[in-house]
Write an enzyme that holds these catalytic residues in place. Structure first.
Site, mmCIF file in Angstrom:
data_model
loop_
_atom_site.group_PDB
_atom_site.id
_atom_site.type_symbol
_atom_site.label_atom_id
_atom_site.label_comp_id
_atom_site.label_asym_id
_atom_site.label_seq_id
_atom_site.Cartn_x
_atom_site.Cartn_y
_atom_site.Cartn_z
ATOM 1 N N GLY A 1 -137.226 7.950 -39.852
ATOM 2 C CA GLY A 1 -136.474 6.842 -40.211
ATOM 3 C C GLY A 1 -135.708 6.918 -39.108
ATOM 4 N N LYS B 1 -130.247 -9.932 -29.309
ATOM 5 C CA LYS B 1 -128.664 -9.433 -28.653
ATOM 6 C C LYS B 1 -127.814 -9.748 -27.892
ATOM 7 C CE LYS B 1 -128.722 -5.510 -32.150
ATOM 8 N NZ LYS B 1 -129.353 -4.071 -32.027
ATOM 9 N N GLY C 1 -127.074 0.833 -39.315
ATOM 10 C CA GLY C 1 -126.104 1.966 -40.101
ATOM 11 C C GLY C 1 -125.996 0.959 -40.667
#
Lengths: 433, 433
Positions: free
Chosen positions: A188, A206, A307
């Protein structure tokens, strides 16, 4: 300080959305103490109501556009993702209503940041995107505010956790790219379609945002050239270690004078990073950004680049600033003051390089290679060729001193034409310390 | 945005003052673009008018108190230094007049920060002290704003460039402390009276400020225990390298539950830092701060911790925030909301340790040492004792697993009482990864 609550609508309840809802619920008192106001979730939208999130009593929409248009809120948090589509629609709609926006959407900011910042200025809204780069690391704030006294000449970093995880694992285990990618997908850590990450597109988004903030120019994804990590081999990683480098996917933006004019050079590429450079030891899911300013010198900011929880930390940092009235132009300058900068022409730069050739071990090959370098005034630093294997294909690795990029590319093209050179040469830039 | 200039008075034109004047003059247009206002130097005070600074036309005072009282300005920059005396007088006087203050004075903020923040709240002024910790690294802003969504449980760092230079040089050259200190003094990296730096007092001031911001408590220098680097020997640095550590002077503040209550533990000490820890490679004049927040995880901010230009970068960052109206409580919370925290009792913590003994090489010595450790349930990890030198004094180095500090101190006291132990044991804390 105002004591009215800050009313928040959230669009998107995936990983980061879920983390944000948890943070707002879990730290409600802490946030109220720090801002003098309650940060109150008044609406949430997602395709399906997720289980397990503290959303009791929060009006729920399955249509984010409807929520954005109808709900009564001060700030829209956009965590749907994607440069266009629903994400862009709801952000535009919120700003048009004069509502503030907080987003983690780097693709949207890289592609539409100038339009959105201008819209926000028109309606008196603010748009925050701390979470779009570097996860929880407060790097947007550092560039826009903390280092704002400097003329920044360079900003660079490890900006994609998936690539950094893959490269770190290849380094640790000696395994090949495809093998490690498959594992990352199974765990994942990488998407089923990993293109955005491994081809460097996410890093390019970014980098475009960082370059805009650092150099005071309109954000533009078109200014960024992009090379991913698909071609990084276990062999190159082994040679890198032997030569005192780590291979890392970097985004690097620099501003320098070319023909009397300040031009930018924004690139994403896998680089040889010397062990003594601050980015060499940034491994696994960590991100880091290095900034060079004329007064401050070099600063390094490092932390978890992705995250649920780290990204939520950045989303809520933007909410706190809004709640406290610490606001300003999205890119540090009003849109009309952002100065477009020309892009340095391809080949205008200088760099040191690592070159790996696969050559048939025949008499005279090396003389041809050396001649191609000499004719382009490329000066060799080291050569590694191990043992002999007559008439078989063997790797020959060279590093060369800093040289004109254009000359290097010409030399490599000529080397590629040598009959005994069995594969296109592998050229990897060596970062200066 | 207001278009009136921000009028600045500066008190103190030493290294940092000079750098600040240079930055304001050299980047006048850049700063005007970023703030929408001119940042205008309207008064300067120092004992003598320094040569070579762009101060033409700026009213000059030899009495900083007079300037603070009489001049017409919006912000006072205080760069005189010292916890008390003139620095404190002029800062109080400016705040009482409702003028903003920007300062690099860590001693003053550590000792009088709460009083000054309260005074600023009363008169509607703001006080910025980004430059007081970590030179140009925007660490105050990161803790107060960028990481404000987190409950921070630990903040630690390398906060004194002089000590880090001395320890890095000892590491590189193998020379002894006194020798390297003398060189640092000759080079101007250390003061003629180096006490503040090498005894850890400067680090303690900075740690007190960081702990206040991180834990939302009133700044208090009394909460910090302090051990400097005078006793770090070349021998310990060699053993550190052999064991995979670097010796660094750290300031470490942590918040943890002790007897059902959140207590802080703030300490300055030379530590064994594992090579894999982000602070191990922060060398020479660099500073770095590691923060652990419950959502963001670990972040690391690194950069030049001192010097005219980096510190000026931080001073002017505070001016930019003031010019843009990005203001708030000095410590992130109004003074009345800062929560005093009890200090963890001495010996309450746990740590792993490095212990160096100088023992006479006699039969049975080691059994006595091992018994002392065993009786306090201290579990040895490694022992280094090289060769034999009957009846001479030799070093014996041990590392022990994490253990109660109180038990460790008791074991060391008992070891110190063994007749063959020729010097007080040298005990150095090992930081966890």
């Amino acid at each position: 300080m105002s004591s009215s609550p800050l009313k928040i609508a959230i669009a998107g309840l995936g990983t980061v959305g879920g983390g944000t809802v948890e943070l707002l619920a879990g730290h409600a008192d802490l946030l109220a103490a720090r801002t003098g106001r309650r940060l109150e979730l008044v609406a949430a939208a997602a395709l399906e109501r997720p289980a397990g999130l503290p959303l009791d009593g929060v009006p729920f929409y399955t249509d984010a556009r409807e929520m954005t248009r109808d709900a009564d809120y001060d700030v829209l948090i956009e965590l749907i993702g994607g440069a266009n589509g629903i994400a862009l629609d709801v952000v535009r709609a919120a700003l048009e209503r004069g509502k503030h926006v907080v987003t983690a959407n780097k693709a949207m900011i890289a592609h539409h940041g100038v339009e959105l910042a201008r819209l926000a200025e028109l309606t008196g809204a603010n748009i925050g995107f701390e979470a779009s780069v570097g996860g929880g690391i407060p790097v947007i704030k550092a560039l826009r505010e903390g280092l704002a006294a400097n003329r920044v000449t360079k900003v660079m970093g490890i900006l994609n956790g998936t690539c950094n995880f893959i490269l770190s694992t290849m380094q640790e285990t000696g395994r090949e790219f495809a093998d490690v990618l498959a594992e990352a997908q199974a765990l994942g850590y990488a998407e089923a379609d990993p293109t955005f990450d491994i081809d460097g597109i996410d890093t390019a988004h970014k980098l475009a945002i960082l370059a805009s903030l650092a150099f005071g120019m309109p954000v533009s994804i078109d200014a960024v050239t992009c090379e991913g990590i698909r071609h990084v081999s276990a062999l190159d990683i082994r040679y890198a270690a032997e030569l005192g480098y780590r291979i890392k996917l970097l985004g690097v933006a620099s501003l320098s004078e070319i023909n009397g004019e300040l031009a930018t050079d924004c690139r994403v590429y896998p680089a040889m990073v010397p062990l003594g450079f601050p980015l060499a030891h940034v491994d696994g899911p960590f991100n880091a950004v290095v900034t060079e300013g004329d007064f401050v010198g070099r600063t390094v900011l490092e932390g978890r680049g992705a995250g649920a929880h780290p990204t939520a930390s950045a989303v809520v940092a933007d909410l706190i600033d809004l709640a406290c009235g610490r606001v300003g132009p999205a890119f540090g300058l009003p849109v009309d003051r952002l100065e477009p900068r020309p892009t340095a022409p391809r080949g205008a730069g200088r760099a040191a390089w690592y070159i790996r050739l696969m050559v048939r071990d025949e008499p005279g090959v090396f003389a041809d290679i050396a001649a191609a370098l000499r004719d382009e005034k490329v000066s060799m630093e080291q050569v590694i060729q191990r043992g002999r294997a007559p008439n078989q294909t063997v790797p020959v690795v060279m590093t060369v001193h800093e040289t004109d990029e254009a000359a290097m590319l010409r030399a490599v093209a000529r080397i590629n034409g040598i009959a005994s050179v069995a594969e296109p040469p592998r050229l990897i830039r060596i970062e200066p310390l």
